[in-house]
Scaffold this active site. Structure first.
Site, PDB file in Angstrom:
ATOM      1  N   SER A  79       0.822  -1.214   0.000  1.00 32.62           N
ATOM      2  CA  SER A  79       0.000   0.000   0.000  1.00 32.62           C
ATOM      3  C   SER A  79       0.858   1.267   0.000  1.00 32.62           C
ATOM      4  O   SER A  79       2.019   1.252   0.434  1.00 32.62           O
ATOM      5  CB  SER A  79      -0.911   0.028   1.231  1.00 32.62           C
ATOM      6  OG  SER A  79      -1.797  -1.054   1.210  1.00 32.62           O
TER       7      SER A  79
HETATM    8  N1  SAM Z   1      -1.129  -4.729   3.957  1.00 27.01           N
HETATM    9  C1  SAM Z   1      -0.367  -4.994   2.756  1.00 27.01           C
HETATM   10  C2  SAM Z   1       1.000  -4.453   2.798  1.00 27.01           C
HETATM   11  O1  SAM Z   1       1.349  -3.727   3.738  1.00 27.01           O
HETATM   12  O2  SAM Z   1       1.752  -4.784   1.874  1.00 27.01           O
HETATM   13  C3  SAM Z   1      -1.071  -4.464   1.527  1.00 27.01           C
HETATM   14  C4  SAM Z   1      -1.929  -5.470   1.008  1.00 27.01           C
HETATM   15  S1  SAM Z   1      -2.671  -5.402  -0.554  1.00 27.01           S
HETATM   16  C5  SAM Z   1      -3.190  -3.757  -0.788  1.00 27.01           C
HETATM   17  C6  SAM Z   1      -4.147  -6.290  -0.091  1.00 27.01           C
HETATM   18  C7  SAM Z   1      -3.905  -7.741   0.291  1.00 27.01           C
HETATM   19  O3  SAM Z   1      -5.155  -8.317   0.707  1.00 27.01           O
HETATM   20  C8  SAM Z   1      -3.385  -8.601  -0.842  1.00 27.01           C
HETATM   21  O4  SAM Z   1      -2.182  -9.210  -0.464  1.00 27.01           O
HETATM   22  C9  SAM Z   1      -4.496  -9.629  -1.062  1.00 27.01           C
HETATM   23  O5  SAM Z   1      -4.029 -10.895  -1.475  1.00 27.01           O
HETATM   24  C10 SAM Z   1      -5.131  -9.677   0.321  1.00 27.01           C
HETATM   25  N2  SAM Z   1      -6.500 -10.195   0.384  1.00 27.01           N
HETATM   26  C11 SAM Z   1      -7.527 -10.015  -0.477  1.00 27.01           C
HETATM   27  N3  SAM Z   1      -8.625 -10.653  -0.042  1.00 27.01           N
HETATM   28  C12 SAM Z   1      -8.299 -11.263   1.137  1.00 27.01           C
HETATM   29  C13 SAM Z   1      -9.000 -12.077   2.066  1.00 27.01           C
HETATM   30  N4  SAM Z   1     -10.269 -12.416   1.891  1.00 27.01           N
HETATM   31  N5  SAM Z   1      -8.331 -12.506   3.169  1.00 27.01           N
HETATM   32  C14 SAM Z   1      -7.031 -12.177   3.366  1.00 27.01           C
HETATM   33  N6  SAM Z   1      -6.305 -11.413   2.510  1.00 27.01           N
HETATM   34  C15 SAM Z   1      -6.935 -10.960   1.416  1.00 27.01           C
END
Ligand code: SAM
Length: 206
Positions: free
Chosen positions: A55
């Site tokens: 992010s």
């Molecule tokens: N917090 C992360 C970082 O600091 O790098 C940014 C994450 S990215 C914007 C969003 C993440 O949410 C992705 O890695 C994606 O695979 C995950 N994601 C999407 N749906 C999800 C779910 N139902 N449960 C867990 N993770 C999920």
């Protein structure tokens, strides 16, 4: 460069000293492959593989500020991704539970974060239903865009707890803060719009 980034994020409106200090401590360039690390201190999201992103620092700071983390708080992060957001929560003294849907990212981050000295509790699975076995939490932070607020997440908050979640369609999402005032009473506030990758899973975009 990191100091400059912290100044930029403060200029954009982040006021919490604790959050800005945490941002100033975490070496974001470690989260990037060497050839891309020139981008680490730009206030931008960046691809991390599997179609996902680390992010934008301002977004991380915005969500963390809304969460009002105190030392010792038990926080659930949904969407571990690169682990960057988790390190910010750890720098604030939180006990972090973090869940990632994508197996490859989970496997990478569960090794990478401890190699930097950051200890979180990692889970792989569908975080759209929360992580009921470790509930209740002082705070829940969703780092992917949800179609609606999953009821299970509200249930897994302690009284006094906060849920920060971007809600909207696939183009933009509004940052929502839900504060659990009592077992039956919630307050809900809406903030700016952001653009996240979609929350997948049962209570997400499937
Ligand atoms: N917090 C992360 C970082 O600091 O790098 C940014 C994450 S990215 C914007 C969003 C993440 O949410 C992705 O890695 C994606 O695979 C995950 N994601 C999407 N749906 C999800 C779910 N139902 N449960 C867990 N993770 C999920």
């Amino acid at each position: 460069m990191r100091k400059q980034l912290v100044k930029e994020v403060a200029t954009k409106g982040i006021k919490s000293r604790a959050v800005l200090e945490a941002l100033g401590k975490v070496p974001r360039h470690f989260f990037f492959e060497k050839i891309f690390d020139v981008h680490a201190y730009e206030d931008k999201a960046f691809p991390i593989g599997e179609g996902q992103t680390i992010s934008q620092p301002y977004t991380v700071a915005f969500q963390t500020e809304l969460l009002q983390v105190k030392t010792g708080d038990k926080i659930l992060e949904i969407g571990t991704g690169s682990g960057y957001q988790a390190t910010i929560l750890l720098e604030l003294g939180a006990k972090v539970f973090t869940i990632e849907y994508q197996k490859k990212l989970f496997e990478k981050t569960i090794k990478f974060l401890p190699s930097m000295g950051y200890k979180a509790n990692f889970y792989q699975g569908d975080g759209s239903k929360g992580l009921p076995e470790k509930a209740p939490y002082d705070g829940i932070l969703v780092t992917a865009g949800a179609p609606t607020v999953p009821e299970a997440l509200v249930q897994q908050l302690k009284v006094g707890g906060r849920l920060v979640i971007p809600v909207g369609d696939n183009k933009k999402q509004q940052m929502i803060l839900i504060h659990k005032i009592s077992r039956t009473k919630l307050t809900k506030k809406a903030f700016d719009h952001f653009r996240f990758v979609p929350l997948l899973g049962e209570k997400g975009w499937k």
